[in-house]
Design an enzyme around this catalytic site. Sequence first.
Site, mmCIF file in Angstrom:
data_model
loop_
_atom_site.group_PDB
_atom_site.id
_atom_site.type_symbol
_atom_site.label_atom_id
_atom_site.label_comp_id
_atom_site.label_asym_id
_atom_site.label_seq_id
_atom_site.Cartn_x
_atom_site.Cartn_y
_atom_site.Cartn_z
ATOM 1 N N HIS A 27 5.962 -0.446 -2.663
ATOM 2 C CA HIS A 27 5.616 0.333 -3.858
ATOM 3 C C HIS A 27 5.713 1.835 -3.622
ATOM 4 C CE1 HIS A 27 3.194 -3.430 -5.248
ATOM 5 N NE2 HIS A 27 4.487 -3.536 -5.478
ATOM 6 N N ASN B 71 0.830 -1.206 0.000
ATOM 7 C CA ASN B 71 0.000 0.000 0.000
ATOM 8 C C ASN B 71 0.866 1.258 0.000
ATOM 9 O OD1 ASN B 71 -2.093 -1.791 0.181
ATOM 10 N ND2 ASN B 71 -2.348 -1.574 2.402
ATOM 11 N N CYS C 118 14.926 22.140 -10.425
ATOM 12 C CA CYS C 118 15.574 22.238 -11.743
ATOM 13 C C CYS C 118 14.689 22.952 -12.763
ATOM 14 C CB CYS C 118 15.987 20.856 -12.244
ATOM 15 S SG CYS C 118 14.607 19.787 -12.696
ATOM 16 N N CYS D 127 16.106 15.607 -12.005
ATOM 17 C CA CYS D 127 17.203 15.916 -11.078
ATOM 18 C C CYS D 127 17.161 15.045 -9.822
ATOM 19 C CB CYS D 127 17.216 17.396 -10.714
ATOM 20 S SG CYS D 127 15.950 17.875 -9.516
#
Length: 291
Positions: free
Chosen positions: A118, A101, A180, A129
């Site tokens: 996950h 989960n 970035c 970046c």
Amino acid sequence: MTQTIDAVAGLLAGGGVVVLSGAGLSTDSGIPDYRGPSGVARRHTPMTFQAFTGDPAARRRYWARSHLGWRTIARAAPNDGHAAVARLQHAGLVDAVITQNVDGLHTAAGSTPVVELHGSLDAVVCLDCGDRTAREELDRRLREANPGFSATVAAVNPDGDVDLPDAQVARFRPVDCERCRTGMLKPDVVFFGETVPPARVAACFDLVQRARAVLVLGSSLTVMSGRRFVIRAAKQGIPVAIVNQGPTRGDGYATVRVDAPLGGVLPELADRLTPHAPLAASGADAAVTRG
Ligand SMILES: [Zn+2]
């Protein structure tokens, strides 16, 4: 069923247990499973990594829907099942939790250590970046970029996605990486079509191989990402207990199998095995009823 719960309790009583949990554990927190008790996939198809990175329209759709779905995930609270796992862990019977989960609810319930196989929706990464930031911060930026954007959310999925009409999606403005400036942002979760980072997989195999028993909670073990740990345990002769509503693809590897809602079974197990821990309100009621 009492006999099978007795068997699970017997396994847990010896300690050294590694829990592998899935979406079925979070349904009582208002986060629906992709699959109902029948194990049949619902109409929602999760975003794939290929679509997310390759198609700007798919990415816009993802963020528009996820922006709304996040509010439900952020509001969700751990349920009696998460609390029971934390109690078993604090009692020294569960060594670690591996969860499929991405909702952060094991940690919110006080479980530690937890490996989020996950990833977690509460973090965001820049694919260019590598900057990793809090989802709360992205939520603030998305609100600023999309004033007044809201919709009636009919259904939220376990990955924080919601169903949303195309016209509303078209109005949504995603944002890029703040560091970035141009990098593509992605929630720090493993999408379908993406592999789990190898170091994380290795850490989970290590936990499983050192376990005295593996307890699967609320997962149909449909994807190999989680099922491989059950297969490894079985190959090593480590007992596997599965508590899930409906059949799972790991049933053939299970030593004991309980087909029942987790919201009833887990508090009962925790009550039996951690008698001195403070009871949750529902746990206390159940104890009185059982008399
Ligand atoms: Zn960046």
